[in-house]
Design a protein around this motif. Structure first.
Motif, PDB file in Angstrom:
ATOM      1  N   LEU A 186       0.816  -1.210   0.000  1.00 14.18           N
ATOM      2  CA  LEU A 186       0.000   0.000   0.000  1.00 14.18           C
ATOM      3  C   LEU A 186       0.852   1.263   0.000  1.00 14.18           C
ATOM      4  N   VAL A 187       1.922   1.237   0.808  1.00  8.27           N
ATOM      5  CA  VAL A 187       2.802   2.413   0.855  1.00  8.27           C
ATOM      6  C   VAL A 187       3.464   2.645  -0.501  1.00  8.27           C
ATOM      7  N   LEU A 188       3.966   1.547  -1.104  1.00  8.19           N
ATOM      8  CA  LEU A 188       4.609   1.688  -2.416  1.00  8.19           C
ATOM      9  C   LEU A 188       3.606   2.157  -3.468  1.00  8.19           C
ATOM     10  N   GLY A 189       2.368   1.554  -3.428  1.00  8.70           N
ATOM     11  CA  GLY A 189       1.356   1.973  -4.397  1.00  8.70           C
ATOM     12  C   GLY A 189       0.990   3.436  -4.241  1.00  8.70           C
ATOM     13  N   GLY A 190       0.839   3.889  -2.963  1.00  7.63           N
ATOM     14  CA  GLY A 190       0.546   5.302  -2.747  1.00  7.63           C
ATOM     15  C   GLY A 190       1.667   6.206  -3.256  1.00  7.63           C
ATOM     16  N   GLY A 191       2.908   5.779  -3.050  1.00 10.38           N
ATOM     17  CA  GLY A 191       4.027   6.579  -3.551  1.00 10.38           C
ATOM     18  C   GLY A 191       4.038   6.662  -5.061  1.00 10.38           C
ATOM     19  N   VAL A 192       3.729   5.515  -5.722  1.00  3.04           N
ATOM     20  CA  VAL A 192       3.714   5.527  -7.194  1.00  3.04           C
ATOM     21  C   VAL A 192       2.595   6.419  -7.709  1.00  3.04           C
ATOM     22  N   GLY A 194       1.178   8.950  -6.134  1.00  6.44           N
ATOM     23  CA  GLY A 194       1.519  10.349  -5.879  1.00  6.44           C
ATOM     24  C   GLY A 194       2.543  10.881  -6.875  1.00  6.44           C
ATOM     25  N   ALA A 195       3.558  10.061  -7.169  1.00  2.00           N
ATOM     26  CA  ALA A 195       4.564  10.494  -8.132  1.00  2.00           C
ATOM     27  C   ALA A 195       3.955  10.666  -9.520  1.00  2.00           C
ATOM     28  N   GLY A 196       3.043   9.735  -9.897  1.00  3.33           N
ATOM     29  CA  GLY A 196       2.402   9.862 -11.200  1.00  3.33           C
ATOM     30  C   GLY A 196       1.564  11.118 -11.313  1.00  3.33           C
ATOM     31  N   TYR A 197       0.889  11.469 -10.205  1.00  7.25           N
ATOM     32  CA  TYR A 197       0.054  12.673 -10.253  1.00  7.25           C
ATOM     33  C   TYR A 197       0.911  13.931 -10.389  1.00  7.25           C
TER      34      TYR A 197
END
Length: 436
Positions: A186-192, A194-197
């Motif tokens: 979940l943390v990695l997915g949220g980081g990805v 956020g970075a994509g946005y």
């Protein structure tokens, strides 16, 4: 006095239980004082009757309770007889177990052996230092070889103790590991995301250009026009919504129906059909819906001679449906248009934003307030409301509704009244997508 019923030997000790010659249980007998002497020559006669032994032949220290072993006839060698005295043992000796009798001749064969006592006999106790004496016949007592010691009983080896089975190892639960992996994912997915946005979606949306231009009107407060450029966000397929119910306008209402006949540029490229009703006392801006225009329609409620009380404008926009699944996109559109309005109205302040309802359609809105200064009516309060309506029926283009109101409208007191009070609510309720 005791007497052997088999060999007729007598014993003066009343405690004697068994015959020392043949092991038969002794009986009580009355014997006179007559002593019978047995000649040595008579010892060889096996068939001679047994006679009583004189007390004089028995040594004074003879212990009749002492256990001796009697050997069958013919097993004693011609070795010299020992006449050593027999000493009484300190411990009480018990007779040995019954031995199988040797074959006898004459009357000895006819007399059966008496039954053994039912009481259990203790094991024989013998001293290795004292020789075992054997009595044969009625002659002198001779010493015999010591009895062979019974072989030692092999001691059973102790059974090996089985080690106690160790309790089964308790299985560790995998739940903490699974939860930890899920948290990391979940943390990695949220980081990805956020970075994509921030690095992909936001720069693309920032390139959108939204312009607001005033329409040529003699009123003191300018009514802006809105143009929204398309974005590169992929459009999602949407199910065709059911046909909204027909609107019943009041008697003084005028219908506006969008047309592509006089449009060009972006309005013609992103054209879509819609309609709405507005009061017949409102003024329709002739500069909208023509070549070079930036709005499909613009209508106003004016206070004579030329002061705006309420206005309603329709421009095009490109967004995604449904609204609830594209909140980030609508927030970005709000920020872009809000920044442009902030440069045109003194004292601009965005009040709120979020999902809303425009008539029968779901949309996303933001509200703002500002001022119109130095007018003939003095400084006027300005309230605004912008609603983004996403595409309907699987289309790719939506619309942007811009509503403005001033403090000259007596029904309105704050930004919360825009589209709720006054005459704007009729326009919102009558707005419909599609052809008439």
């Amino acid at each position: 006095m005791k007497r052997c019923p088999k060999c007729s030997r007598t014993y003066t000790t009343n405690t004697q239980k068994f015959c020392t010659h043949d092991g038969v249980v002794l009986e009580n007998a009355d014997v006179g004082s007559e002593t019978v002497r047995i000649e040595p020559s008579e010892l060889n006669d096996q068939d001679a009757p047994t006679k009583a032994i004189s007390r004089e032949l028995v040594p004074s220290d003879f212990d009749p309770m002492k256990t001796v072993m009697a050997r069958p006839d013919g097993t004693v060698t011609d070795a010299s007889r020992s006449t050593q005295d027999l000493s009484s043992p300190s411990a009480t000796l018990y007779p040995p177990p019954a031995m199988p009798p040797a074959p006898l001749s004459g009357s000895d064969q006819a007399s059966p052996a008496p039954p053994q006592s039912s009481a259990p006999l203790p094991p024989p106790q013998s001293s290795p230092s004292a020789p075992t004496m054997a009595l044969t016949g009625s002659g002198p007592i001779a010493a015999s070889a010591p009895l062979p010691q019974p072989p030692p009983q092999p001691q059973s080896a102790p059974l090996p103790q089985q080690p106690l089975a160790a309790p089964p190892a308790r299985k560790k639960s995998r739940l903490p590991l699974v939860l930890g992996i899920l948290v990391v994912l979940l943390v990695l997915g949220g980081g990805v995301l956020g970075a994509g946005y921030f690095f992909v979606l936001r720069p693309m949306l920032a390139r959108r250009t939204v312009t607001v231009e005033p329409s040529p009107s003699p009123v003191q407060t300018s009514t802006p026009t809105i143009e929204s450029t398309p974005n590169d966000v992929a459009q999602k397929d949407a199910n065709i919504p059911p046909e909204p119910p027909a609107y019943s306008p009041p008697a003084d209402a005028v219908e506006f129906v969008n047309s592509k006949e006089n449009l060009d540029g972006k309005l013609a490229e992103h054209y879509l059909d819609f309609s709405f009703y507005y009061p017949n006392r409102w003024h329709k801006d002739p500069s909208a819906g023509v070549p070079g225009a930036r709005n499909y329609a613009l209508v106003e409620r004016r206070l004579p001679p030329d002061y705006t009380q309420e206005s309603f404008a329709v421009a095009w926009s490109s967004s995604a449906a449904p609204v609830a699944e594209n909140l980030a996109l609508f927030h970005t559109m709000t920020e872009n248009l809000s920044s442009q309005l902030a440069g045109r109205f003194p004292g601009y302040r965005k009040v709120s934003e979020g999902q809303t309802k425009a008539g029968v359609y779901d949309g996303y809105e933001f509200r703002f307030e500002g001022q119109s200064k130095n007018t003939d009516k003095g400084d006027l309060k300005l309230w605004g409301r912008v609603i983004f309506l996403p595409p309907q029926g699987g289309g790719k283009d939506g619309v942007t509704l811009l509503m403005l109101a001033t403090s000259l409208a007596p029904e309105l007191k704050s930004v919360a009244d825009v589209g709720v009070k006054g005459e704007l609510p009729m326009i919102l309720a009558s707005f419909r997508f599609g052809k008439k």
